[in-house]
Design a protein around this motif. Structure first.
Motif, PDB file in Angstrom:
ATOM      1  N   GLN A 109      13.770 -26.199  -4.438  1.00  0.00           N
ATOM      2  CA  GLN A 109      12.857 -25.558  -3.493  1.00  0.00           C
ATOM      3  C   GLN A 109      12.980 -24.032  -3.580  1.00  0.00           C
ATOM      4  N   ARG A 149      10.970 -28.865 -10.451  1.00  0.00           N
ATOM      5  CA  ARG A 149      11.045 -30.292 -10.117  1.00  0.00           C
ATOM      6  C   ARG A 149      11.753 -31.063 -11.226  1.00  0.00           C
ATOM      7  N   VAL A 159      11.629 -38.947  -4.524  1.00  0.00           N
ATOM      8  CA  VAL A 159      10.426 -38.977  -3.687  1.00  0.00           C
ATOM      9  C   VAL A 159      10.362 -37.717  -2.825  1.00  0.00           C
ATOM     10  N   ARG A 160      11.497 -37.313  -2.240  1.00  0.00           N
ATOM     11  CA  ARG A 160      11.541 -36.086  -1.430  1.00  0.00           C
ATOM     12  C   ARG A 160      11.201 -34.866  -2.286  1.00  0.00           C
ATOM     13  N   GLN A 215       9.409 -34.838  -5.006  1.00  0.00           N
ATOM     14  CA  GLN A 215       7.985 -34.888  -5.352  1.00  0.00           C
ATOM     15  C   GLN A 215       7.135 -34.364  -4.192  1.00  0.00           C
ATOM     16  N   LYS A 216       7.515 -34.666  -2.957  1.00  0.00           N
ATOM     17  CA  LYS A 216       6.768 -34.171  -1.790  1.00  0.00           C
ATOM     18  C   LYS A 216       6.858 -32.648  -1.699  1.00  0.00           C
ATOM     19  N   ASP A 247       4.619 -31.239  -4.425  1.00  0.00           N
ATOM     20  CA  ASP A 247       3.204 -31.330  -4.070  1.00  0.00           C
ATOM     21  C   ASP A 247       2.816 -30.241  -3.066  1.00  0.00           C
ATOM     22  N   LYS A 248       3.714 -29.957  -2.126  1.00  0.00           N
ATOM     23  CA  LYS A 248       3.448 -28.920  -1.124  1.00  0.00           C
ATOM     24  C   LYS A 248       3.295 -27.555  -1.804  1.00  0.00           C
TER      25      LYS A 248
END
Length: 186
Positions: free
Chosen positions: A12, A134, A159-160, A162-163, A166-167
């Motif tokens: 992030q 990512r 999955v977290r 990937q979210k 996407d954001k």
């Protein structure tokens, strides 16, 4: 679990850096409106050292079509003018002895399209950086799985991740759309 959180936080942070870089590069694209940030990259020789233009002068935008530079030291007029002429800004400064004025010319349709392409390229580079962050995060998670982390925890973390990805991709798209609209607005 701490390694999973730190892995996602690292990814992030890299994505944040990509967004900050995109914001900076889009700000330097001249979109027909006066914006003091187009002068951010200009350095001037002040008493033997190269400093940013805003360190030797007040820079403002009195209206949408001009930028005004008011040097704090009268001896800086020539140096500032030369730095602007030598830069990639592409605007000829006008000096009246008190201030230096940069008149922002209206953009031609061809120039607008070129600037929009440049903004699209910058946005695509930011997306690539986000995707790389990512991928690095997923590689790190796979390494953690080899070191004994449960497979379902790795899948949940992916999955977290990937979210989060996407954001950030959505944010890049929004920033580009706003800049493209600004560039193409006559």
């Amino acid at each position: 679990m701490m390694d999973v959180n730190s892995c996602i936080n690292d990814a992030q942070e890299k994505m944040d850096m990509a967004i900050m870089y995109l914001d900076e590069s889009l700000a330097h694209i001249r979109a027909g409106k006066a914006n003091t940030r187009i002068l951010d990259g200009i350095r001037v020789d002040s008493y033997g050292s190269m400093v940013a233009l805003n360190n030797v002068a007040a820079i403002s935008t009195p209206d949408a079509k001009s930028i005004v530079i008011k040097p704090w030291d009268k001896s800086m007029f020539r140096v500032i003018e030369k730095a602007i002429i030598d830069s990639e800004v592409g605007i000829m400064p006008e000096n009246n002895g008190e201030i230096i004025r940069l008149g922002i010319p209206p953009l031609t349709e061809e120039r607008r399209k070129t600037l929009a392409k440049q903004a699209a390229k910058d946005a695509e580079n930011a997306k690539i950086s986000v995707r790389n962050a990512r991928r690095e995060g997923i590689d790190h998670l796979k390494k953690l799985q080899k070191d004994g982390l449960a497979e379902d925890e790795v899948k949940d973390a992916e999955v977290r991740l990937q979210k989060v990805h996407d954001k950030y991709i959505k944010k890049v798209d929004e920033m580009f759309a706003a800049k493209e609209k600004e560039i193409m607005t006559v």
